[in-house]
Design a protein around this motif. Sequence first.
Motif, PDB file in Angstrom:
ATOM      1  N   SER A 119      -4.177  15.061   6.297  1.00  0.00           N
ATOM      2  CA  SER A 119      -4.043  13.925   5.391  1.00  0.00           C
ATOM      3  C   SER A 119      -3.848  12.633   6.181  1.00  0.00           C
ATOM      4  CB  SER A 119      -2.834  14.126   4.469  1.00  0.00           C
ATOM      5  OG  SER A 119      -3.007  15.250   3.641  1.00  0.00           O
ATOM      6  N   ARG A 120      -4.154  11.566   5.501  1.00  0.00           N
ATOM      7  CA  ARG A 120      -3.985  10.241   6.092  1.00  0.00           C
ATOM      8  C   ARG A 120      -3.819   9.263   4.941  1.00  0.00           C
ATOM      9  NH1 ARG A 120      -3.230   9.971  11.711  1.00  0.00           N
ATOM     10  NH2 ARG A 120      -3.327   7.757  12.265  1.00  0.00           N
ATOM     11  N   ARG A 121      -2.953   8.259   5.132  1.00  0.00           N
ATOM     12  CA  ARG A 121      -2.826   7.212   4.126  1.00  0.00           C
ATOM     13  C   ARG A 121      -3.240   5.879   4.729  1.00  0.00           C
ATOM     14  NH1 ARG A 121       2.330   4.898   0.665  1.00  0.00           N
ATOM     15  NH2 ARG A 121       2.836   3.924   2.672  1.00  0.00           N
ATOM     16  N   LEU A 122      -4.215   5.271   4.133  1.00  0.00           N
ATOM     17  CA  LEU A 122      -4.634   3.934   4.534  1.00  0.00           C
ATOM     18  C   LEU A 122      -3.904   2.892   3.689  1.00  0.00           C
ATOM     19  CD1 LEU A 122      -8.502   4.426   4.846  1.00  0.00           C
ATOM     20  CD2 LEU A 122      -6.717   4.868   6.546  1.00  0.00           C
ATOM     21  N   SER A 123      -3.614   1.782   4.320  1.00  0.00           N
ATOM     22  CA  SER A 123      -2.996   0.655   3.628  1.00  0.00           C
ATOM     23  C   SER A 123      -3.850  -0.581   3.853  1.00  0.00           C
ATOM     24  CB  SER A 123      -1.589   0.390   4.167  1.00  0.00           C
ATOM     25  OG  SER A 123      -0.756   1.507   4.007  1.00  0.00           O
ATOM     26  N   CYS A 124      -3.797  -1.463   2.898  1.00  0.00           N
ATOM     27  CA  CYS A 124      -4.496  -2.738   3.011  1.00  0.00           C
ATOM     28  C   CYS A 124      -3.572  -3.807   2.448  1.00  0.00           C
ATOM     29  CB  CYS A 124      -5.813  -2.693   2.259  1.00  0.00           C
ATOM     30  SG  CYS A 124      -6.668  -4.280   2.166  1.00  0.00           S
ATOM     31  N   VAL A 125      -3.155  -4.714   3.303  1.00  0.00           N
ATOM     32  CA  VAL A 125      -2.256  -5.785   2.900  1.00  0.00           C
ATOM     33  C   VAL A 125      -3.063  -7.059   2.686  1.00  0.00           C
ATOM     34  CG1 VAL A 125      -0.261  -7.159   3.540  1.00  0.00           C
ATOM     35  CG2 VAL A 125      -0.357  -4.740   4.159  1.00  0.00           C
ATOM     36  N   GLN A 178      -7.126 -12.867   2.530  1.00  0.00           N
ATOM     37  CA  GLN A 178      -7.257 -12.156   3.800  1.00  0.00           C
ATOM     38  C   GLN A 178      -6.763 -10.732   3.588  1.00  0.00           C
ATOM     39  OE1 GLN A 178      -5.489 -15.369   3.849  1.00  0.00           O
ATOM     40  NE2 GLN A 178      -7.564 -16.172   3.998  1.00  0.00           N
ATOM     41  N   LEU A 179      -7.528  -9.796   4.121  1.00  0.00           N
ATOM     42  CA  LEU A 179      -7.209  -8.384   3.959  1.00  0.00           C
ATOM     43  C   LEU A 179      -7.098  -7.723   5.326  1.00  0.00           C
ATOM     44  CD1 LEU A 179      -9.783  -7.609   1.119  1.00  0.00           C
ATOM     45  CD2 LEU A 179      -7.346  -8.056   0.844  1.00  0.00           C
ATOM     46  N   GLU A 180      -6.101  -6.906   5.485  1.00  0.00           N
ATOM     47  CA  GLU A 180      -5.926  -6.192   6.751  1.00  0.00           C
ATOM     48  C   GLU A 180      -5.618  -4.737   6.487  1.00  0.00           C
ATOM     49  OE1 GLU A 180      -3.184  -7.971   9.414  1.00  0.00           O
ATOM     50  OE2 GLU A 180      -3.481  -6.470  10.981  1.00  0.00           O
ATOM     51  N   GLU A 181      -6.503  -3.872   6.958  1.00  0.00           N
ATOM     52  CA  GLU A 181      -6.319  -2.431   6.804  1.00  0.00           C
ATOM     53  C   GLU A 181      -5.528  -1.860   7.969  1.00  0.00           C
ATOM     54  OE1 GLU A 181     -10.680  -3.377   5.571  1.00  0.00           O
ATOM     55  OE2 GLU A 181      -9.301  -3.888   7.204  1.00  0.00           O
ATOM     56  N   SER A 182      -4.856  -0.760   7.697  1.00  0.00           N
ATOM     57  CA  SER A 182      -4.176   0.000   8.737  1.00  0.00           C
ATOM     58  C   SER A 182      -4.088   1.443   8.299  1.00  0.00           C
ATOM     59  CB  SER A 182      -2.779  -0.567   9.014  1.00  0.00           C
ATOM     60  OG  SER A 182      -1.969  -0.470   7.865  1.00  0.00           O
ATOM     61  N   GLY A 183      -3.722   2.301   9.253  1.00  0.00           N
ATOM     62  CA  GLY A 183      -3.517   3.701   8.922  1.00  0.00           C
ATOM     63  C   GLY A 183      -4.610   4.627   9.400  1.00  0.00           C
ATOM     64  N   GLY A 184      -5.655   4.084   9.961  1.00  0.00           N
ATOM     65  CA  GLY A 184      -6.713   4.941  10.469  1.00  0.00           C
ATOM     66  C   GLY A 184      -6.277   5.691  11.710  1.00  0.00           C
ATOM     67  N   GLY A 185      -7.112   6.610  12.150  1.00  0.00           N
ATOM     68  CA  GLY A 185      -6.802   7.384  13.344  1.00  0.00           C
ATOM     69  C   GLY A 185      -7.547   8.688  13.352  1.00  0.00           C
ATOM     70  N   TYR A 243      -3.359   1.160  -1.414  1.00  0.00           N
ATOM     71  CA  TYR A 243      -3.315   2.359  -0.579  1.00  0.00           C
ATOM     72  C   TYR A 243      -4.477   3.281  -0.912  1.00  0.00           C
ATOM     73  CZ  TYR A 243       1.538   0.807  -0.179  1.00  0.00           C
ATOM     74  OH  TYR A 243       2.680   0.061   0.023  1.00  0.00           O
ATOM     75  N   LEU A 244      -4.835   4.088   0.071  1.00  0.00           N
ATOM     76  CA  LEU A 244      -5.772   5.180  -0.166  1.00  0.00           C
ATOM     77  C   LEU A 244      -5.178   6.413   0.500  1.00  0.00           C
ATOM     78  CD1 LEU A 244      -8.537   5.894  -1.439  1.00  0.00           C
ATOM     79  CD2 LEU A 244      -9.499   5.680   0.864  1.00  0.00           C
ATOM     80  N   GLN A 245      -4.634   7.290  -0.329  1.00  0.00           N
ATOM     81  CA  GLN A 245      -4.114   8.560   0.170  1.00  0.00           C
ATOM     82  C   GLN A 245      -5.263   9.544   0.260  1.00  0.00           C
ATOM     83  OE1 GLN A 245      -0.910   9.483   1.158  1.00  0.00           O
ATOM     84  NE2 GLN A 245      -1.923  11.376   1.801  1.00  0.00           N
ATOM     85  N   MET A 246      -5.489  10.064   1.440  1.00  0.00           N
ATOM     86  CA  MET A 246      -6.614  10.960   1.677  1.00  0.00           C
ATOM     87  C   MET A 246      -6.072  12.327   2.080  1.00  0.00           C
ATOM     88  SD  MET A 246      -9.168   8.371   3.732  1.00  0.00           S
ATOM     89  CE  MET A 246      -8.116   8.324   5.179  1.00  0.00           C
ATOM     90  N   ASN A 247      -6.332  13.323   1.278  1.00  0.00           N
ATOM     91  CA  ASN A 247      -5.886  14.688   1.547  1.00  0.00           C
ATOM     92  C   ASN A 247      -7.086  15.604   1.764  1.00  0.00           C
ATOM     93  OD1 ASN A 247      -3.207  13.834   1.088  1.00  0.00           O
ATOM     94  ND2 ASN A 247      -3.340  14.340  -1.095  1.00  0.00           N
ATOM     95  N   ASN A 248      -6.807  16.745   2.372  1.00  0.00           N
ATOM     96  CA  ASN A 248      -7.866  17.733   2.628  1.00  0.00           C
ATOM     97  C   ASN A 248      -9.094  17.062   3.246  1.00  0.00           C
ATOM     98  OD1 ASN A 248      -9.192  20.175   2.688  1.00  0.00           O
ATOM     99  ND2 ASN A 248      -9.867  20.047   0.548  1.00  0.00           N
ATOM    100  N   LEU A 249      -8.857  16.325   4.298  1.00  0.00           N
ATOM    101  CA  LEU A 249      -9.944  15.576   4.918  1.00  0.00           C
ATOM    102  C   LEU A 249     -10.978  16.498   5.534  1.00  0.00           C
ATOM    103  CD1 LEU A 249      -7.817  12.692   6.361  1.00  0.00           C
ATOM    104  CD2 LEU A 249      -9.860  12.384   4.957  1.00  0.00           C
TER     105      LEU A 249
END
Length: 122
Positions: free
Chosen positions: A17-23, A3-10, A80-86
């Motif tokens: 920048s934004r960091r997405l996580s997936c547990v 089971q995968l659950e993403e978070s960090g969107g918005g 994780y997905l670290q997203m910069n300069n979006l």
Amino acid sequence: QVQLEESGGGLVQAGGSRRLSCVASGRTFADYAMGWFRQTPGEAREFVSAISWNSDITKYTDSVKGRFTISRDNAMNTVYLQMNNLKPEDTAVYYCAAGNVPGQTRNYYDYWGQGTQVTVSS
């Protein structure tokens, strides 16, 4: 089963920048390569990034190279997905996925999360 659950969107402004996580839960997280994909309405789900089980292989689609960084913490069962300069064109629903190899197409992945929306305003 995994089971995968993403978070960090918005909502984020262009250049931000934004960091997405997936547990992950269920089976052993370290057994799997992990990938990030994204999808906009009416479009196919596209590859963004992938990482091997031990982090020795990482892959990125050309449009995010130099801006996004994928990483994982096997002790925390998290990728994780670290997203910069979006950019506005990064706006999409982002999905994480688990598979046997860090492939760049959907067929390499057996398990998917529900997705998290990232919206980049100009």
